[in-house]
Enzyme design. Structure first.
Site, PDB file in Angstrom:
ATOM      1  N   ASP A  10     -23.687 -27.190 126.796  1.00  0.00           N
ATOM      2  CA  ASP A  10     -23.400 -28.479 126.789  1.00  0.00           C
ATOM      3  C   ASP A  10     -22.384 -28.485 125.575  1.00  0.00           C
ATOM      4  OD1 ASP A  10     -23.575 -31.038 127.402  1.00  0.00           O
ATOM      5  OD2 ASP A  10     -25.198 -31.634 126.126  1.00  0.00           O
ATOM      6  N   GLY A  11     -21.337 -29.485 125.953  1.00  0.00           N
ATOM      7  CA  GLY A  11     -20.590 -29.979 124.825  1.00  0.00           C
ATOM      8  C   GLY A  11     -20.643 -31.340 124.258  1.00  0.00           C
ATOM      9  N   ASP A  70     -24.388 -29.733 132.501  1.00  0.00           N
ATOM     10  CA  ASP A  70     -24.439 -31.134 132.987  1.00  0.00           C
ATOM     11  C   ASP A  70     -22.987 -31.569 133.233  1.00  0.00           C
ATOM     12  OD1 ASP A  70     -23.106 -31.450 130.555  1.00  0.00           O
ATOM     13  OD2 ASP A  70     -25.117 -32.724 129.501  1.00  0.00           O
TER      14      ASP A  70
END
Length: 156
Positions: A10-11, A70
């Protein structure tokens, strides 16, 4: 025999652009490694890419990697857009270099070493590892230590 590694990424960006961070959880059998960094000024898409890049570049041998993200930007970019960009010499339909080319070239290079399966999950729906990555990425964004030189120079 190839090792099978699970990778969760994730970022995060506090403002977009703004301070950003990424998080990668690598899992092999019962071993787990967390990779994370924070950047002073960047974008969310760049942090999503860095999460995948950091994980793939960390692996020191060819593996079968199951990446859970995501980010549709990352998944569609790799599966749908990269083949077109390569044919067009990394240029968009307007004949300009694609955005974030520095990171797309890194990910293209890192993918050569592995067989990757992509799993997309909707963000913030309770997926355990995605929520963990989100928390770690946000924490790194709140404590940046790295300048995203390519991004900052592209804004001059």
């Amino acid at each position: 025999m190839f090792k099978i590694v699970k990778m969760f990424t994730d970022g995060s960006c506090l403002g977009n652009p703004g301070a950003g961070g990424y998080s990668t959880i690598l899992r092999y059998k019962f071993h787990e490694k967390i990779l994370t960094s924070g950047f002073y000024l960047t974008t969310n898409n760049r942090m999503e890419l860095m999460a995948v890049i950091s994980g793939l570049e960390f692996l020191n041998q060819s593996c079968i990697v199951e990446v859970t993200t995501d980010s549709l930007y990352v998944k569609k970019g790799i599966i749908d857009w990269m083949p077109i960009w390569k044919r067009q010499e990394w240029k968009n339909n307007k004949k300009k270099l694609i955005k974030n080319i520095d990171l797309w070239l890194r990910i293209n290079n890192a993918l050569k070493n592995h067989t990757v399966n992509w799993i997309w999950v909707k963000a913030h729906i309770g997926h355990k590892e995605n929520e963990r990555c989100d928390m770690i990425a946000r924490q790194s964004a709140r404590h940046p230590s790295i300048k995203d030189i390519y991004y900052e120079n592209s804004k001059l």
